[in-house]
Scaffold this active site. Structure first.
Site, short mmCIF file in Angstrom:
data_model
loop_
_atom_site.label_atom_id
_atom_site.label_comp_id
_atom_site.label_asym_id
_atom_site.label_seq_id
_atom_site.Cartn_x
_atom_site.Cartn_y
_atom_site.Cartn_z
N ARG A 121 0.85 -1.19 0.00
CA ARG A 121 0.00 0.00 0.00
C ARG A 121 0.89 1.24 0.00
O ARG A 121 2.03 1.20 0.47
CB ARG A 121 -0.91 0.02 1.22
CG ARG A 121 -1.83 -1.20 1.32
CD ARG A 121 -2.67 -1.14 2.58
NE ARG A 121 -3.54 -2.31 2.71
CZ ARG A 121 -3.24 -3.42 3.37
NH1 ARG A 121 -2.04 -3.52 3.96
NH2 ARG A 121 -4.08 -4.43 3.44
N LYS A 146 -2.77 -1.19 8.07
CA LYS A 146 -4.23 -1.27 8.03
C LYS A 146 -4.80 -2.31 8.99
O LYS A 146 -5.77 -2.04 9.71
CB LYS A 146 -4.68 -1.57 6.60
CG LYS A 146 -6.17 -1.43 6.40
CD LYS A 146 -6.53 -1.59 4.93
CE LYS A 146 -8.03 -1.39 4.72
NZ LYS A 146 -8.39 -1.53 3.30
N HIS A 192 -3.02 3.29 -6.44
CA HIS A 192 -3.41 2.06 -5.75
C HIS A 192 -3.54 0.88 -6.72
O HIS A 192 -3.43 -0.27 -6.32
CB HIS A 192 -4.74 2.27 -5.02
CG HIS A 192 -5.14 1.12 -4.14
ND1 HIS A 192 -4.49 0.83 -2.96
CD2 HIS A 192 -6.08 0.14 -4.30
CE1 HIS A 192 -5.04 -0.26 -2.40
NE2 HIS A 192 -6.01 -0.69 -3.21
N ARG A 207 -1.03 -1.91 -6.88
CA ARG A 207 -1.24 -3.06 -5.98
C ARG A 207 -2.04 -4.14 -6.71
O ARG A 207 -1.71 -5.32 -6.63
CB ARG A 207 -1.97 -2.58 -4.72
CG ARG A 207 -2.24 -3.64 -3.66
CD ARG A 207 -2.73 -2.95 -2.39
NE ARG A 207 -3.35 -3.83 -1.44
CZ ARG A 207 -2.71 -4.53 -0.51
NH1 ARG A 207 -1.39 -4.47 -0.44
NH2 ARG A 207 -3.37 -5.29 0.36
N HIS A 236 -3.50 -9.39 3.60
CA HIS A 236 -4.94 -9.48 3.83
C HIS A 236 -5.23 -10.20 5.14
O HIS A 236 -4.50 -11.10 5.54
CB HIS A 236 -5.63 -10.21 2.68
CG HIS A 236 -5.83 -9.36 1.48
ND1 HIS A 236 -6.11 -9.88 0.22
CD2 HIS A 236 -5.82 -8.01 1.32
CE1 HIS A 236 -6.25 -8.89 -0.65
NE2 HIS A 236 -6.08 -7.75 -0.01
N TYR A 282 -10.02 -10.42 -5.77
CA TYR A 282 -9.24 -10.76 -6.96
C TYR A 282 -9.64 -12.07 -7.64
O TYR A 282 -9.03 -12.45 -8.64
CB TYR A 282 -7.75 -10.82 -6.60
CG TYR A 282 -7.21 -9.51 -6.11
CD1 TYR A 282 -7.02 -8.45 -6.99
CD2 TYR A 282 -6.90 -9.31 -4.77
CE1 TYR A 282 -6.52 -7.23 -6.55
CE2 TYR A 282 -6.41 -8.09 -4.32
CZ TYR A 282 -6.22 -7.06 -5.21
OH TYR A 282 -5.74 -5.86 -4.77
#
Length: 369
Positions: A202, A240, A314, A317, A340, A350
């Site tokens: 990120r 995050k 972004h 990514r 994640h 995805y």
């Protein structure tokens, strides 16, 4: 009189249903009936409808006081960026509408009307949903503070959001983009975009990197923090999610590119009389750390030099994920590199990029004939 006979023989039922909780004005309901008995039954039904329900708590706090409590909790338990978003949204969209409201008397009806007004202003469905989420949290705070018993936002459905097609660069497109960057004059950008593309980090994680986060022996990047700018000042916060703390393996050529930039960065900072060390931010090129805006804007500038379609910062990514899928990497590997929280997140975001296996499966069935 709440029931009045009209000249045509019908009856009008006119009752007060209290004060509008948003405007403070008295509200009335009027209905027509064919007979006196029907009018009386209608009167009783209306009175019951608008006077029944749970009694709110005896505690009194204004809507603005509830907002203050909510924002104090936000500041205490969340990242500065999150707090600023909540504060901005409340000040811009929620406070102007509900500033004179009686929080105890707001109902599902007023919330639906507010949602409709947001829609009518031309805001996107996603923005309206985000505002409504924050409004619901404000009422949850009022419930926790024993001011109301029921959240009037309950049952107000979110607006549908059309799914946008994910943008990403193929390896060929990324190579074409990188070739448009002048290595001598724009080495910072060349390195930044290359690291972003080959790690999937990120933007905040990239900007927070210092040289001691690079393990040259193991060829790994240690990711455990994020950088953001709030009111002109940079803040270092945890990434995050808890799973965002990770170590990302990098290839030899990427490591060599980083170390080459490290030497160039020393020269740039020395000319500015800024000392450098292993604690220096990797993408720093002046006295303070770099802001993501410069890297966002530069993509369009570079793409305009050739025939590469620009993407968002972004989206690099997303491009990394597309690259990994192209190399037949599995979901678990991709999840670990992206940081994640669960494999479900990776699949949900995805999954559509993975090759469809149905044709391959169907072809195998031919062997049974």
């Amino acid at each position: 009189m709440p029931i009045k006979k009209l000249k045509n023989g019908s009856y009008k039922v006119d009752i007060s249903v209290g004060v509008d909780p948003v405007t403070g004005r008295r509200r009335r309901k009027t209905r027509m009936a064919k007979s006196k008995k029907e009018a009386e039954e209608l009167y009783i039904a209306l009175k019951h409808k608008y006077n029944s329900g749970l009694q709110p708590s005896q505690r009194n706090l204004s809507f603005n006081e509830v907002i203050d409590i909510y924002l104090d909790n936000c500041k205490l338990h969340n990242k500065p960026n999150y707090y600023q978003i909540q504060l901005y949204t409340i000040d811009k969209h929620i406070t102007p509408h509900f500033i004179n409201s009686n929080i105890k008397k707001l109902t599902h009806t007023e919330i639906r009307l507010f949602q409709k007004q947001l829609i009518d202003t031309g805001l996107s469905n996603k923005t309206v949903n985000n505002i409504m989420i924050i409004l619901k949290k404000l009422f949850d705070t009022a419930i926790n503070e024993k001011i109301i018993d029921v959240n009037p936002c309950d049952g107000v459905p979110n607006l549908s959001i059309p799914k946008k097609q994910m943008k990403f660069w193929t390896p060929e497109q990324f190579k074409a983009f990188i070739k448009l960057i002048d290595k001598n004059e724009e080495q910072l950008f060349k390195v930044f975009y290359t690291v972003a593309y080959f790690t999937g980090m990120r933007c905040g994680e990239l900007l927070a990197l210092t040289w001691n986060d690079i393990d040259s022996v193991r060829k790994e990047i240690n990711v455990y923090k994020s950088l953001s700018f709030i009111k002109g000042e940079y803040k270092i916060t945890p990434p995050k999610t808890k799973n965002s703390n990770r170590r990302i393996s990098i290839n030899t050529k990427l490591l060599e590119m980083l170390l080459e930039w490290k030497e160039k960065q020393k020269d740039i900072l020395e000319k500015l009389q800024v000392s450098s060390s292993d604690n220096t931010f990797i993408f720093q090129y002046k006295e303070s750390p770099a802001n993501k805006d410069i890297f966002s804007r530069k993509i369009k500038t570079i793409c305009a030099r050739g025939e590469v379609e620009p993407i968002r910062l972004h989206d690099l990514r997303h491009s990394h994920v597309a690259l990994l899928i192209h190399q037949r990497e599995d979901y678990i590997t991709i999840k670990e590199r992206l940081g994640h929280a669960s494999i479900k997140t990776t699949i949900d975001v995805y999954g559509h990029l993975f090759p469809n296996k149905q044709k391959e499966t169907a072809d195998k069935l031919d062997e049974l004939f």
